[in-house]
Design a protein around this motif. Structure first.
Motif, short mmCIF file in Angstrom:
data_model
loop_
_atom_site.label_atom_id
_atom_site.label_comp_id
_atom_site.label_asym_id
_atom_site.label_seq_id
_atom_site.Cartn_x
_atom_site.Cartn_y
_atom_site.Cartn_z
N ARG A 53 1.75 -3.40 -8.00
CA ARG A 53 2.31 -2.92 -9.27
C ARG A 53 1.68 -1.62 -9.75
N PHE A 54 0.39 -1.43 -9.53
CA PHE A 54 -0.27 -0.21 -9.98
C PHE A 54 -0.84 0.59 -8.82
N GLY A 55 -0.37 0.27 -7.63
CA GLY A 55 -0.68 1.10 -6.48
C GLY A 55 -2.01 0.84 -5.81
N LYS A 56 -2.69 -0.24 -6.19
CA LYS A 56 -4.01 -0.48 -5.60
C LYS A 56 -3.94 -1.09 -4.21
N THR A 57 -2.88 -1.79 -3.93
CA THR A 57 -2.71 -2.43 -2.62
C THR A 57 -1.52 -1.81 -1.91
N LEU A 58 -1.77 -1.36 -0.69
CA LEU A 58 -0.73 -0.78 0.15
C LEU A 58 -0.68 -1.56 1.46
N ASN A 59 0.50 -1.93 1.88
CA ASN A 59 0.68 -2.64 3.14
C ASN A 59 1.68 -1.88 4.00
N TYR A 60 1.43 -1.84 5.29
CA TYR A 60 2.31 -1.13 6.20
C TYR A 60 2.57 -1.97 7.45
N ALA A 61 3.76 -1.82 7.99
CA ALA A 61 4.03 -2.36 9.31
C ALA A 61 3.23 -1.56 10.33
N ASP A 62 2.81 -2.23 11.39
CA ASP A 62 2.02 -1.55 12.41
C ASP A 62 2.77 -0.36 13.01
N SER A 63 4.08 -0.48 13.09
CA SER A 63 4.88 0.56 13.72
C SER A 63 4.91 1.87 12.94
N VAL A 64 4.56 1.83 11.65
CA VAL A 64 4.61 3.04 10.83
C VAL A 64 3.24 3.45 10.30
N LYS A 65 2.24 2.62 10.53
CA LYS A 65 0.92 2.89 9.99
C LYS A 65 0.41 4.23 10.52
N GLY A 66 -0.09 5.05 9.61
CA GLY A 66 -0.58 6.37 9.97
C GLY A 66 0.48 7.46 9.93
N ARG A 67 1.74 7.06 9.85
CA ARG A 67 2.84 8.04 9.80
C ARG A 67 3.57 8.01 8.46
N PHE A 68 3.69 6.83 7.87
CA PHE A 68 4.41 6.67 6.61
C PHE A 68 3.43 6.41 5.48
N THR A 69 3.79 6.87 4.28
CA THR A 69 2.98 6.63 3.09
C THR A 69 3.87 6.19 1.94
N ILE A 70 3.56 5.06 1.37
CA ILE A 70 4.28 4.58 0.20
C ILE A 70 3.49 4.95 -1.05
N SER A 71 4.21 5.33 -2.09
CA SER A 71 3.57 5.66 -3.36
C SER A 71 4.54 5.34 -4.49
N ARG A 72 4.02 5.35 -5.71
CA ARG A 72 4.88 5.08 -6.85
C ARG A 72 4.40 5.88 -8.05
#
Length: 123
Positions: A53-72
């Protein structure tokens, strides 16, 4: 429930970048964890990334880790997915989703979905 609208998809060459945006309305945005999922033709929907909700936890699929970034940006009711080093296998319809109790990895846990935006990566 919150309503979601994605944008920013398109056609890009392999190695290129795109930023997807998802605009939320109709609810208190900061009450929701947010996720991105994708679905390619003939394949099941798969988890891409999620943010608390406030951006402290980010989770990624292994296939995109290091290439994609989620933010809000809770002030703007927006969630983003920055996609770098795109590959042809990233081609899919991308969906953002809202999750009151997340962030979760399973789409079934999400409460609201956008209509999707198409990303096509050419080789």
């Amino acid at each position: 429930q919150v309503q979601l609208v994605e944008s920013g998809g398109g056609l890009v060459q392999a190695g290129g970048s795109l930023r997807l945006s998802c605009a939320a309305s109709g609810g208190t945005f900061s009450r929701y964890a947010m996720g991105w999922f994708r679905q390619a033709p003939g394949k099941e929907r798969e988890f891409v990334a999620a943010i608390s909700r406030f951006g402290k936890t980010l989770n990624y699929a292994d296939s995109v880790k290091g290439r994609f970034t989620i933010s809000r940006d809770n002030a703007k009711n927006m969630v983003y997915l920055r996609m770098n080093s795109l590959k042809p296998e990233d081609t899919a319809a991308y969906y953002c989703a809202a999750d009151r109790l997340g962030p979760h990895f399973r789409g079934e846990e999400y409460d609201s979905w956008g209509q999707g935006t198409q990303v096509t990566v050419s080789s």
